[in-house]
Design an enzyme around this catalytic site. Structure first.
Site, short mmCIF file in Angstrom:
data_model
loop_
_atom_site.label_atom_id
_atom_site.label_comp_id
_atom_site.label_asym_id
_atom_site.label_seq_id
_atom_site.Cartn_x
_atom_site.Cartn_y
_atom_site.Cartn_z
N ARG A 162 -11.70 -13.96 -5.67
CA ARG A 162 -11.89 -13.62 -4.26
C ARG A 162 -13.08 -14.37 -3.66
O ARG A 162 -13.82 -13.85 -2.84
CB ARG A 162 -12.06 -12.11 -4.08
CG ARG A 162 -10.89 -11.28 -4.57
CD ARG A 162 -9.61 -11.61 -3.80
NE ARG A 162 -8.48 -10.88 -4.36
CZ ARG A 162 -7.68 -11.36 -5.31
NH1 ARG A 162 -7.87 -12.59 -5.78
NH2 ARG A 162 -6.69 -10.65 -5.77
N SER A 232 -6.42 -3.84 -0.27
CA SER A 232 -7.41 -3.49 -1.30
C SER A 232 -8.81 -3.56 -0.71
O SER A 232 -9.26 -4.63 -0.30
CB SER A 232 -7.29 -4.46 -2.48
OG SER A 232 -6.01 -4.38 -3.08
N GLU A 328 -14.03 -5.99 -1.02
CA GLU A 328 -13.31 -7.23 -0.78
C GLU A 328 -13.21 -7.48 0.72
O GLU A 328 -13.16 -8.62 1.18
CB GLU A 328 -11.91 -7.14 -1.40
CG GLU A 328 -11.05 -8.37 -1.19
CD GLU A 328 -9.72 -8.27 -1.91
OE1 GLU A 328 -8.75 -8.86 -1.40
OE2 GLU A 328 -9.63 -7.60 -2.96
#
Length: 345
Positions: A162, A232, A328
């Site tokens: 990420r 998420s 995230e």
């Protein structure tokens, strides 16, 4: 709060009632650069936004939200590989559909990931054992101050979990305008993640993987048009091998994924679930009942509800496992993106 401005409610998938001074749509490089220079002359901050599927507005934005809508998909090939050149404003899932409709397999594991193509390399999006870095050839980045377009090879993108160079060196004053994708003509299915491993690697087709991924995501993840969310909320944490072994002694059923650098990735959703947090609610925000990794706007939530819930979840997981989760989702304040740690209590 802004006394007047343009609503951002339909431009962020959390559906928070926030405002910006101005919102502009840009479908070309010249439009992007002109809007950037106009905002800078007015001494206003600028936020480049795609589909708003990975942002949390913590307050109204005191400047121009610039929506990157540069479109276009073209492809070429040689004897071994398909090459796609894709505008940053294209919808990611529609790109996956386009590739399969044209018999180009390789993106099927990434089906139904929300957002635009331009966000894919920034986040190094991933799902079901595949990440963007596995299929990326290059990223075209525009210097908004000079109008110069630069092509960055996948090797130089510094992809991580990420993460990418676009979160660091190319964070301010640059815009992703296109992404190059390469897909091998000799296709090999990736079935080593979750429920995909029940498929037969000798007979499975890319379309079957696509269909299963879509089914799993639709069954497990909330529809943002019903309950606002950003997918998420937390990253899957990386811990040392030593720490993973310690945790497995106490939790032998804990999912874990060995990484190439000898670290171990844990499943954030599982950690949250073990804290019995599914359905936990603060104000109008709640932990999703089916997927603990997702925080949802269940009833007219405000930013402070989601921030408080995120902090609570982090503390509960840290108390039980001594592992701190990191968001995230990008936190956006009045003048732009900020470090989420500013809101950690």
């Amino acid at each position: 709060m802004l006394n007047q401005g343009t609503s951002l409610k339909n431009l962020n998938t959390f559906a928070l009632s926030m405002y910006a001074t101005k919102v502009l749509y840009a479908d070309s490089i010249s439009t992007l650069t002109n809007a950037w220079h106009e905002a800078k002359k007015a001494h206003q901050p600028v936020l480049l936004l795609g589909a708003g599927s990975n942002v949390l507005f913590v307050e109204d934005f005191s400047g121009t939200v610039l929506l990157n809508r540069i479109k276009g998909i073209s492809h070429t090939d040689d004897s071994t590989t398909w090459y796609l050149h894709v505008g940053a404003g294209e919808n990611w899932h529609q790109l996956v559909c386009y590739s399969l409709q044209n018999n180009m397999a390789g993106l099927e594991n990434l089906a139904l990931i929300p957002g635009c193509v331009g966000a894919a390399p920034i986040q190094n999006i991933g799902a079901y054992g595949v990440e963007l870095e596995n299929v990326c050839e290059y990223v075209d980045v525009l210097d908004l101050n000079t109008g110069i377009n630069q092509r960055i090879t996948a090797k130089d993108c510094r992809f991580g979990y990420r993460d990418s160079i676009f979160k660091h060196r190319y964070r301010e004053g640059f815009a992703v305008v296109a992404v190059g994708i390469k897909l091998a003509k000799v296709w090999r299915p990736i079935l080593n993640y979750g429920e995909l491993n029940r498929l037969d690697p000798l007979t499975v087709t890319a379309k079957e993987i696509f269909n299963l991924v879509c089914t799993l995501r639709r069954n497990n993840l909330p529809d943002p048009t019903v309950n606002g969310n950003a997918g998420s909320f937390f990253k899957n944490p990386l811990v040392s091998k030593k720490r993973a072994i310690q945790l497995l002694k106490h939790y032998p059923n804990m999912p874990y994924y060995q990484q190439s650098d000898n670290s171990v990735k844990l499943a954030a959703g599982w950690l949250i679930d073990q804290c019995s947090l599914k359905g936990h609610r603060i104000g109008g925000a709640a932990v999703h009942q089916q997927q603990a990794l997702v925080l949802i706007n269940i009833d007219c939530a405000v930013a402070q509800d989601i921030l408080a819930l995120a902090n609570y979840v982090r503390k509960q997981v840290a108390s039980k496992f001594a592992v701190w989760l990191e968001p995230e989702v990008r936190y956006i304040a009045a003048n732009g993106e900020i470090n989420p740690k500013e809101y950690f209590s």
